[in-house]
Design a protein around this motif. Sequence first.
Motif, PDB file in Angstrom:
ATOM      1  N   VAL A 190      51.816  40.650  44.425  1.00 58.95           N
ATOM      2  CA  VAL A 190      50.596  39.969  44.859  1.00 58.95           C
ATOM      3  C   VAL A 190      49.874  40.785  45.934  1.00 58.95           C
ATOM      4  O   VAL A 190      48.655  40.689  46.100  1.00 58.95           O
ATOM      5  CB  VAL A 190      50.944  38.558  45.397  1.00 58.95           C
ATOM      6  N   ALA A 191      50.609  41.627  46.650  1.00 64.68           N
ATOM      7  CA  ALA A 191      50.018  42.423  47.729  1.00 64.68           C
ATOM      8  C   ALA A 191      49.115  43.548  47.230  1.00 64.68           C
ATOM      9  O   ALA A 191      48.287  44.055  47.994  1.00 64.68           O
ATOM     10  CB  ALA A 191      51.123  43.017  48.606  1.00 64.68           C
ATOM     11  N   VAL A 192      49.244  43.946  45.973  1.00 63.12           N
ATOM     12  CA  VAL A 192      48.510  45.116  45.473  1.00 63.12           C
ATOM     13  C   VAL A 192      46.988  44.965  45.608  1.00 63.12           C
ATOM     14  O   VAL A 192      46.320  45.842  46.176  1.00 63.12           O
ATOM     15  CB  VAL A 192      48.913  45.440  44.020  1.00 63.12           C
ATOM     16  N   PRO A 193      46.375  43.878  45.131  1.00 59.95           N
ATOM     17  CA  PRO A 193      44.922  43.729  45.314  1.00 59.95           C
ATOM     18  C   PRO A 193      44.520  43.649  46.785  1.00 59.95           C
ATOM     19  O   PRO A 193      43.446  44.133  47.155  1.00 59.95           O
ATOM     20  CB  PRO A 193      44.603  42.420  44.583  1.00 59.95           C
ATOM     21  N   VAL A 194      45.371  43.057  47.605  1.00 60.98           N
ATOM     22  CA  VAL A 194      45.056  42.927  49.031  1.00 60.98           C
ATOM     23  C   VAL A 194      44.940  44.300  49.669  1.00 60.98           C
ATOM     24  O   VAL A 194      43.974  44.599  50.383  1.00 60.98           O
ATOM     25  CB  VAL A 194      46.124  42.083  49.754  1.00 60.98           C
TER      26      VAL A 194
ATOM     27  N   LEU B 100      41.522  48.707  40.770  1.00 54.16           N
ATOM     28  CA  LEU B 100      40.910  47.694  41.634  1.00 54.16           C
ATOM     29  C   LEU B 100      39.977  48.320  42.656  1.00 54.16           C
ATOM     30  O   LEU B 100      38.902  47.769  42.953  1.00 54.16           O
ATOM     31  CB  LEU B 100      42.002  46.892  42.343  1.00 54.16           C
ATOM     32  N   ALA B 101      40.353  49.454  43.197  1.00 50.19           N
ATOM     33  CA  ALA B 101      39.496  50.127  44.180  1.00 50.19           C
ATOM     34  C   ALA B 101      38.143  50.490  43.565  1.00 50.19           C
ATOM     35  O   ALA B 101      37.093  50.338  44.206  1.00 50.19           O
ATOM     36  CB  ALA B 101      40.188  51.375  44.718  1.00 50.19           C
ATOM     37  N   LEU B 102      38.157  50.945  42.322  1.00 52.08           N
ATOM     38  CA  LEU B 102      36.903  51.283  41.647  1.00 52.08           C
ATOM     39  C   LEU B 102      36.071  50.025  41.380  1.00 52.08           C
ATOM     40  O   LEU B 102      34.838  50.046  41.503  1.00 52.08           O
ATOM     41  CB  LEU B 102      37.197  52.020  40.343  1.00 52.08           C
ATOM     42  N   ILE B 103      36.735  48.938  41.019  1.00 49.37           N
ATOM     43  CA  ILE B 103      36.014  47.677  40.820  1.00 49.37           C
ATOM     44  C   ILE B 103      35.373  47.220  42.127  1.00 49.37           C
ATOM     45  O   ILE B 103      34.197  46.837  42.176  1.00 49.37           O
ATOM     46  CB  ILE B 103      36.962  46.589  40.277  1.00 49.37           C
ATOM     47  N   PHE B 104      36.134  47.267  43.220  1.00 53.61           N
ATOM     48  CA  PHE B 104      35.607  46.857  44.520  1.00 53.61           C
ATOM     49  C   PHE B 104      34.503  47.785  44.998  1.00 53.61           C
ATOM     50  O   PHE B 104      33.590  47.362  45.701  1.00 53.61           O
ATOM     51  CB  PHE B 104      36.745  46.824  45.551  1.00 53.61           C
TER      52      PHE B 104
ATOM     53  N   LEU C 163      31.254  47.146  42.226  1.00 51.59           N
ATOM     54  CA  LEU C 163      30.732  45.790  42.027  1.00 51.59           C
ATOM     55  C   LEU C 163      30.652  44.995  43.322  1.00 51.59           C
ATOM     56  O   LEU C 163      30.599  43.762  43.292  1.00 51.59           O
ATOM     57  CB  LEU C 163      31.601  45.038  41.015  1.00 51.59           C
ATOM     58  N   SER C 164      30.616  45.669  44.452  1.00 49.80           N
ATOM     59  CA  SER C 164      30.628  44.968  45.739  1.00 49.80           C
ATOM     60  C   SER C 164      29.420  44.061  45.929  1.00 49.80           C
ATOM     61  O   SER C 164      29.483  43.075  46.662  1.00 49.80           O
ATOM     62  CB  SER C 164      30.680  45.989  46.880  1.00 49.80           C
ATOM     63  N   ALA C 165      28.307  44.366  45.259  1.00 50.25           N
ATOM     64  CA  ALA C 165      27.099  43.544  45.402  1.00 50.25           C
ATOM     65  C   ALA C 165      27.098  42.337  44.465  1.00 50.25           C
ATOM     66  O   ALA C 165      26.204  41.495  44.534  1.00 50.25           O
ATOM     67  CB  ALA C 165      25.856  44.388  45.143  1.00 50.25           C
ATOM     68  N   ARG C 166      28.118  42.236  43.608  1.00 49.38           N
ATOM     69  CA  ARG C 166      28.184  41.133  42.636  1.00 49.38           C
ATOM     70  C   ARG C 166      29.553  40.458  42.780  1.00 49.38           C
ATOM     71  O   ARG C 166      30.480  40.738  42.032  1.00 49.38           O
ATOM     72  CB  ARG C 166      27.973  41.667  41.221  1.00 49.38           C
ATOM     73  N   GLU C 167      29.656  39.607  43.769  1.00 46.21           N
ATOM     74  CA  GLU C 167      30.933  39.015  44.178  1.00 46.21           C
ATOM     75  C   GLU C 167      31.675  38.348  43.025  1.00 46.21           C
ATOM     76  O   GLU C 167      32.857  38.636  42.793  1.00 46.21           O
ATOM     77  CB  GLU C 167      30.685  38.004  45.300  1.00 46.21           C
ATOM     78  N   ASN C 168      31.034  37.446  42.312  1.00 47.94           N
ATOM     79  CA  ASN C 168      31.734  36.711  41.261  1.00 47.94           C
ATOM     80  C   ASN C 168      32.225  37.628  40.153  1.00 47.94           C
ATOM     81  O   ASN C 168      33.370  37.531  39.697  1.00 47.94           O
ATOM     82  CB  ASN C 168      30.830  35.619  40.678  1.00 47.94           C
ATOM     83  N   THR C 169      31.348  38.533  39.711  1.00 51.15           N
ATOM     84  CA  THR C 169      31.738  39.481  38.661  1.00 51.15           C
ATOM     85  C   THR C 169      32.875  40.364  39.136  1.00 51.15           C
ATOM     86  O   THR C 169      33.840  40.632  38.399  1.00 51.15           O
ATOM     87  CB  THR C 169      30.534  40.349  38.262  1.00 51.15           C
ATOM     88  N   MET C 170      32.775  40.828  40.381  1.00 48.75           N
ATOM     89  CA  MET C 170      33.809  41.700  40.949  1.00 48.75           C
ATOM     90  C   MET C 170      35.160  41.004  40.956  1.00 48.75           C
ATOM     91  O   MET C 170      36.175  41.566  40.508  1.00 48.75           O
ATOM     92  CB  MET C 170      33.417  42.114  42.374  1.00 48.75           C
ATOM     93  N   MET C 171      35.206  39.780  41.456  1.00 48.32           N
ATOM     94  CA  MET C 171      36.469  39.080  41.572  1.00 48.32           C
ATOM     95  C   MET C 171      37.036  38.674  40.212  1.00 48.32           C
ATOM     96  O   MET C 171      38.246  38.726  39.977  1.00 48.32           O
ATOM     97  CB  MET C 171      36.310  37.855  42.469  1.00 48.32           C
TER      98      MET C 171
ATOM     99  N   LEU D 152      36.537  40.240  37.306  1.00 45.06           N
ATOM    100  CA  LEU D 152      37.040  41.440  36.641  1.00 45.06           C
ATOM    101  C   LEU D 152      38.322  41.924  37.302  1.00 45.06           C
ATOM    102  O   LEU D 152      39.265  42.339  36.620  1.00 45.06           O
ATOM    103  CB  LEU D 152      35.973  42.536  36.673  1.00 45.06           C
ATOM    104  N   ALA D 153      38.375  41.869  38.639  1.00 45.19           N
ATOM    105  CA  ALA D 153      39.583  42.284  39.358  1.00 45.19           C
ATOM    106  C   ALA D 153      40.761  41.390  38.977  1.00 45.19           C
ATOM    107  O   ALA D 153      41.887  41.874  38.783  1.00 45.19           O
ATOM    108  CB  ALA D 153      39.341  42.235  40.862  1.00 45.19           C
ATOM    109  N   ALA D 154      40.516  40.088  38.875  1.00 43.74           N
ATOM    110  CA  ALA D 154      41.585  39.164  38.496  1.00 43.74           C
ATOM    111  C   ALA D 154      42.057  39.421  37.065  1.00 43.74           C
ATOM    112  O   ALA D 154      43.260  39.391  36.773  1.00 43.74           O
ATOM    113  CB  ALA D 154      41.106  37.724  38.643  1.00 43.74           C
ATOM    114  N   ALA D 155      41.103  39.678  36.163  1.00 43.67           N
ATOM    115  CA  ALA D 155      41.460  39.936  34.764  1.00 43.67           C
ATOM    116  C   ALA D 155      42.301  41.204  34.641  1.00 43.67           C
ATOM    117  O   ALA D 155      43.317  41.230  33.937  1.00 43.67           O
ATOM    118  CB  ALA D 155      40.196  40.049  33.921  1.00 43.67           C
ATOM    119  N   CYS D 156      41.880  42.263  35.331  1.00 43.20           N
ATOM    120  CA  CYS D 156      42.644  43.516  35.282  1.00 43.20           C
ATOM    121  C   CYS D 156      44.013  43.339  35.933  1.00 43.20           C
ATOM    122  O   CYS D 156      45.016  43.864  35.435  1.00 43.20           O
ATOM    123  CB  CYS D 156      41.874  44.627  35.987  1.00 43.20           C
ATOM    124  N   SER D 157      44.069  42.602  37.028  1.00 41.32           N
ATOM    125  CA  SER D 157      45.348  42.370  37.703  1.00 41.32           C
ATOM    126  C   SER D 157      46.296  41.571  36.826  1.00 41.32           C
ATOM    127  O   SER D 157      47.507  41.812  36.819  1.00 41.32           O
ATOM    128  CB  SER D 157      45.112  41.634  39.024  1.00 41.32           C
TER     129      SER D 157
END
Length: 250
Positions: A65-69, A179-183, A186-194, A196-201
Amino acid sequence: MNQQQAAHPARGLSYLRLKIVGIVLVALSCVGGVVFPTGLSGLDAADVDMTNLTVAVLCEAVSWVAVPVYAWLTVEGYRHTRDVRWYAVRLLALAVISEVPYDLATTGKAVDWGSQNPVFALAIVVVALALIDAFRDRPAVTRRAVGVVVAVAALAWMLLGHIGLRQQIMNEGVLIVVLALIFRYLSARENTMMMLAAACSALFCILPAFGVAILHYRNGRLGYDRANKPWVQWLFYALYPAVLLVFAAF
């Protein structure tokens, strides 16, 4: 951040609280190594203590769980650092210092080339982001080509170097880069960023997706007064190898 903000933080998780969550989860991964020091691969069913094995599996899995953090904190650190080179050097130095403690805590060996500690992935992420941003003023075609080349190179480093490879199952290094590339992009698009990050995770054994859920409750605050307490930042650099050494001693 001024003293009033530090004394009265907003609701949610500050960067300091996220770091605390991260280091607790790192410690949890070490617990699994102490309880079941032979590791989860190459098991002989006749010799397995199912209680110890269950505890080890749970500790290892929850620690993911710590990886995205940490991926998020690294990207944020990159965005706000005054000196990218010094930031990359600090992470690389931490990775080198932590490697022997990491091997001792995870395999009981002083040197184990089967897996390198994931801080190397964080250092590589900072270098990758710096290379991508070095071409941000170039034409779109050039920017995209550089982004693809840098991303592929970073992922290759993770795979070839076995960076963050846990129990031959979970490749934390690869997920950190993704995840770093997603963040980053997509930093300007919070919902899409999160999302997609959740789906990849979730593709990486499900559990890392909960780390993205934790990030949803971040408040954007530092969580401490950096001017009066600069040692807090360095404390967390020291805690990682210290925690590994503590568990390596068992």
